[in-house]
Every structure is written in C-alpha cells, then in structure tokens.
Design a protein around this motif. Structure first.
Motif, short mmCIF file in Angstrom:
data_model
loop_
_atom_site.label_atom_id
_atom_site.label_comp_id
_atom_site.label_asym_id
_atom_site.label_seq_id
_atom_site.Cartn_x
_atom_site.Cartn_y
_atom_site.Cartn_z
N ARG A 41 28.41 12.46 86.30
CA ARG A 41 28.59 12.78 87.71
C ARG A 41 29.18 11.63 88.51
O ARG A 41 29.48 11.79 89.70
CB ARG A 41 27.26 13.23 88.32
CG ARG A 41 26.89 14.64 87.91
CD ARG A 41 25.42 14.92 87.94
NE ARG A 41 25.20 16.33 87.59
CZ ARG A 41 25.24 16.81 86.33
NH1 ARG A 41 25.50 16.00 85.32
NH2 ARG A 41 25.03 18.09 86.10
N TYR A 42 29.37 10.47 87.87
CA TYR A 42 29.89 9.29 88.57
C TYR A 42 31.06 8.73 87.77
O TYR A 42 30.91 8.34 86.61
CB TYR A 42 28.79 8.25 88.76
CG TYR A 42 27.64 8.75 89.61
CD1 TYR A 42 27.69 8.66 91.00
CD2 TYR A 42 26.54 9.36 89.02
CE1 TYR A 42 26.66 9.16 91.78
CE2 TYR A 42 25.51 9.86 89.79
CZ TYR A 42 25.57 9.76 91.17
OH TYR A 42 24.55 10.25 91.94
N GLN A 43 32.21 8.67 88.42
CA GLN A 43 33.46 8.35 87.73
C GLN A 43 33.42 6.96 87.10
O GLN A 43 33.97 6.76 86.01
CB GLN A 43 34.62 8.45 88.72
CG GLN A 43 35.98 8.17 88.10
CD GLN A 43 37.12 8.32 89.12
OE1 GLN A 43 36.88 8.67 90.26
NE2 GLN A 43 38.34 8.04 88.69
N ARG A 44 32.80 6.01 87.76
CA ARG A 44 32.82 4.64 87.27
C ARG A 44 31.70 4.33 86.26
O ARG A 44 31.61 3.20 85.80
CB ARG A 44 32.72 3.66 88.44
CG ARG A 44 33.96 3.65 89.34
CD ARG A 44 33.87 2.57 90.39
NE ARG A 44 35.04 2.55 91.24
CZ ARG A 44 36.19 1.92 90.95
NH1 ARG A 44 36.30 1.25 89.82
NH2 ARG A 44 37.20 1.96 91.79
N VAL A 45 30.89 5.30 85.94
CA VAL A 45 29.80 5.07 84.99
C VAL A 45 30.22 5.53 83.61
O VAL A 45 30.66 6.67 83.42
CB VAL A 45 28.52 5.82 85.43
CG1 VAL A 45 27.45 5.76 84.34
CG2 VAL A 45 27.98 5.24 86.72
N ASN A 46 30.08 4.65 82.63
CA ASN A 46 30.32 4.98 81.23
C ASN A 46 29.01 5.55 80.67
O ASN A 46 28.04 4.82 80.47
CB ASN A 46 30.76 3.73 80.46
CG ASN A 46 31.08 4.02 79.00
OD1 ASN A 46 30.28 4.59 78.28
ND2 ASN A 46 32.26 3.59 78.56
N THR A 47 29.00 6.84 80.40
CA THR A 47 27.75 7.50 80.01
C THR A 47 27.22 6.99 78.69
O THR A 47 26.00 6.80 78.53
CB THR A 47 27.96 9.03 79.95
OG1 THR A 47 28.39 9.49 81.23
CG2 THR A 47 26.66 9.73 79.58
N ASP A 48 28.08 6.76 77.70
CA ASP A 48 27.62 6.23 76.42
C ASP A 48 26.96 4.86 76.59
O ASP A 48 25.91 4.59 76.01
CB ASP A 48 28.79 6.10 75.44
CG ASP A 48 29.03 7.38 74.64
OD1 ASP A 48 28.38 8.41 74.95
OD2 ASP A 48 29.85 7.35 73.71
N LEU A 49 27.58 4.00 77.37
CA LEU A 49 27.05 2.66 77.59
C LEU A 49 25.72 2.73 78.34
O LEU A 49 24.76 2.04 77.98
CB LEU A 49 28.07 1.83 78.38
CG LEU A 49 27.69 0.37 78.67
CD1 LEU A 49 27.40 -0.39 77.38
CD2 LEU A 49 28.80 -0.31 79.46
N LEU A 50 25.66 3.56 79.36
CA LEU A 50 24.42 3.72 80.12
C LEU A 50 23.30 4.25 79.23
O LEU A 50 22.17 3.76 79.26
CB LEU A 50 24.65 4.67 81.29
CG LEU A 50 23.44 5.07 82.12
CD1 LEU A 50 22.80 3.85 82.79
CD2 LEU A 50 23.82 6.12 83.17
N THR A 51 23.62 5.25 78.41
CA THR A 51 22.62 5.86 77.53
C THR A 51 22.11 4.85 76.51
O THR A 51 20.91 4.77 76.23
CB THR A 51 23.22 7.08 76.81
OG1 THR A 51 23.67 8.03 77.78
CG2 THR A 51 22.20 7.73 75.90
N PHE A 52 23.03 4.06 75.95
CA PHE A 52 22.62 3.07 74.96
C PHE A 52 21.81 1.96 75.62
O PHE A 52 20.87 1.43 75.03
CB PHE A 52 23.83 2.47 74.25
CG PHE A 52 23.51 1.98 72.86
CD1 PHE A 52 23.54 2.85 71.78
CD2 PHE A 52 23.16 0.66 72.64
CE1 PHE A 52 23.24 2.40 70.51
CE2 PHE A 52 22.85 0.21 71.38
CZ PHE A 52 22.88 1.08 70.29
#
Length: 339
Positions: free
Chosen positions: A193-204
């Motif tokens: 939902r946030y363009q500048r957030v890398n979901t894989d990196l956040l999840t890891f």
C-alpha cells in the motif's frame, strides 16, 4: 515420603484445579502452582513477608505471604511446584492471592500438563505460515538467506519454543514465533500500500527483528534472562546471528551476499525499538525501518492490553478495574452492539 502421603496426593491430583485466567476476586484457593519468582521483603513494622510470582499454563499471578520466616523462603525453589492456600483479592486494579500457607508440592499432586505453556498445535500453525511467507519472497538473495534459517533444525526447534519477553507481550513459550508471524502477516498486507516500501525487505526485517531473543531469554521453567542476554542483549545477538547466516549463504551459493542489502537488514534490526532511550543504537532511517518499528509497537501494545483485560475477566463488570500501569480502565465486554 510415606505411602499415606502418596495416596493423599494421588487423590488430590484427580481434583480439578482452577487455572489462573479463571480466578476471580474473593475466591478461596488450595492448589498447586509453579513458583516463577520469590522475593523476601520487610514491611514498615519490621516483619518479613514473601512477594511471589505464581504461574500455570494460562498465566501469572502475584501472591503475598505475611509473617514469613527464612526457612520458608529457603525451602521454595524458583521453577518448582508449590502447594498454595489462600484467598484472592483485587489490589490496585490487579488480582492477587493473599496466602495463608505455602509449601513444596508433593509430586503425585502435580499434573505437568497444567503448567506447560507451550502449545504445540499453535506453533505448528504459526510455523506453516512462516514457511509459506519466507518461501514466497521474490527477492532471490532474501529467499536463499531465508532457507539458511528454515533448514537449520536446531534453530527452528528453539525458535518454536522461544518467548518474546519475560513479561508484558507474548511472554510465554512459543510467543516469539507468534509475534514474529503476526508482524510478517501485517507487513505483507501493509507493504504493497506504500510505494516507497519494499515489502520483501520489510517482511524479512520482521522475521529478523527479535531473533536474538532465542539466546537472550531462557524459557525452560522460569522465564529469565541468560548471561549472554544480560551482557549483550537481543539486538546485538540478532546482528551476530545474521552474520552467521550470511556466511552460510556465501558458502552454499559461492557468491557474496549483496553488501547494501546486508546494511538494510542490519539497520532493520538495530533500529526497530524506534528510540535510543528504548535500546535502539540508531533511529529508523528507511521507510521499511520506520514501518517495522510502528508495526512492532502496535502488536506489542495491543497484545499487552489484551493480557490486562484477560487477567481481569473474573470481574463481571464491563470495565477492568483502574490499572495504574496505564492510568486508565479498559473496556472488556467482548461483544460490540449493532449499529
């Protein structure tokens, strides 16, 4: 110990005990608990008393024994089973037990299943979700690094039983896995939902952020900090664990792990407390680190407040008693009226 005592104990074992989460005000108690902690104190009149922490698989409750002598204190072992008699009461918004007696429990009176707080079925479910999320990552280095953790049987066995804290949120065997997976699921929902957030990196980052607690906190018996945990703390331990797995990654792939990606992962670990006064060496400086801090804090706070409500469910009111630790009462009636 003579046979008559053993017979009496066996008879008592068949008598159901009242779990801590079902205790209520003004209830008579005569049953076994695990002694989580003990402190010997002196009141203003110079009399000694014991401040105790009693536990079972459903929670923890404070107990007091007035006019206690040194022999009673010395006979009680932290992590041991104790037979307690007394009465519950509300004090400063929290339920406690005023004891009339306490003694080392007779082994035949103890059903270990009443005190094992590890839920294997819940851990199986959380582990399945963890594996699904990590194997579903699209970033190749992160996916390969995840396999270094997942394929480590010793690590996974300890991760399943680890606690997220000694007190407050997720403070039970299996709590760290539950907290970690909940965060990872929130990251999967929120990240796109946030363009500048890398979901894989956040999840890891959510996966990594508290792994050091596997070494920081001992969860067999009384929840307490290890020597390594006291000296170093889970943030530094987590960085060390990450370094070991990156070295394993490089051995298995015969490739260097991306240096910039490593920095981002390390930053997620060291900044997740959000403030230096809360233990983070650095303030969150990336979008993923900012998001992780707030997601972590949200899960910890909601779970902590839920525990406060749970501990007061014996009271029939719709509100908890006033809770000095959070300077308020909490609404606890589970159903919500229709609009």
């Amino acid at each position: 110990m003579d046979q008559s005592n053993n017979g009496a104990g066996a008879s008592q074992l068949s008598k159901p005990r009242k779990p801590i989460n079902q205790l209520a005000d003004a209830m008579s108690i005569d049953q076994v608990f695990v002694l989580g902690d003990k402190q010997q104190r002196t009141n203003r009149q110079g009399s000694q008393y014991l401040l105790l922490k009693l536990t079972d698989r459903t929670g923890t409750i404070v107990a007091m024994l007035w006019n206690a002598d040194n022999d009673t204190y010395d006979q009680l072992e932290r992590g041991g089973y104790v037979q307690c008699a007394g009465r519950t009461q509300i004090h400063q918004g929290a339920l406690q037990i005023i004891l009339s007696s306490i003694a080392v429990a007779d082994p035949p009176t103890v059903n270990p299943a009443d005190f094992d707080r590890f839920d294997a079925d819940a851990a199986d479910e959380a582990e399945t979700t963890l594996i699904e999320i990590l194997t579903g990552l699209t970033n190749p280095p992160l996916k390969q690094l995840a396999s270094c953790y997942l394929n480590d049987e010793s690590f996974m066995k300890r991760f399943r039983r680890a606690t997220a804290a000694v007190s407050n949120h997720h403070a039970y065997p299996g709590g760290l896995l539950r907290h970690t997976v909940d965060l990872m699921e929130i990251c999967q929902f929120m990240g796109p939902r946030y363009q500048r957030v890398n979901t894989d990196l956040l999840t890891f980052g959510a996966f990594l952020h508290d792994l050091g607690k596997i070494e920081e906190i001992l969860c067999e018996g009384e929840l307490t900090y290890s020597d390594r945990g006291q000296f170093v703390g889970h943030i530094v331990i987590g960085i060390q664990m990450l370094g070991e797995k990156i070295a394993q990654y490089e051995t298995e792939t015969e490739q260097a792990f991306p240096a910039e990606l490593r920095l981002h992962l390390e930053h997620l670990i060291v900044s997740h407390h959000g403030q230096r006064e809360y233990g983070s060496p650095c303030l969150p400086a990336t979008m993923e680190a900012i998001a992780l801090h707030h997601i972590d804090n949200l899960d910890a706070k909601v779970t902590s407040f839920d525990s406060l409500i749970e501990s007061s469910m014996g009271n029939q009111d719709h509100w908890t008693p006033y809770l000095p630790s959070i300077s308020r009462k909490l609404w606890k009636k589970p159903d919500v009226p229709n609009a």
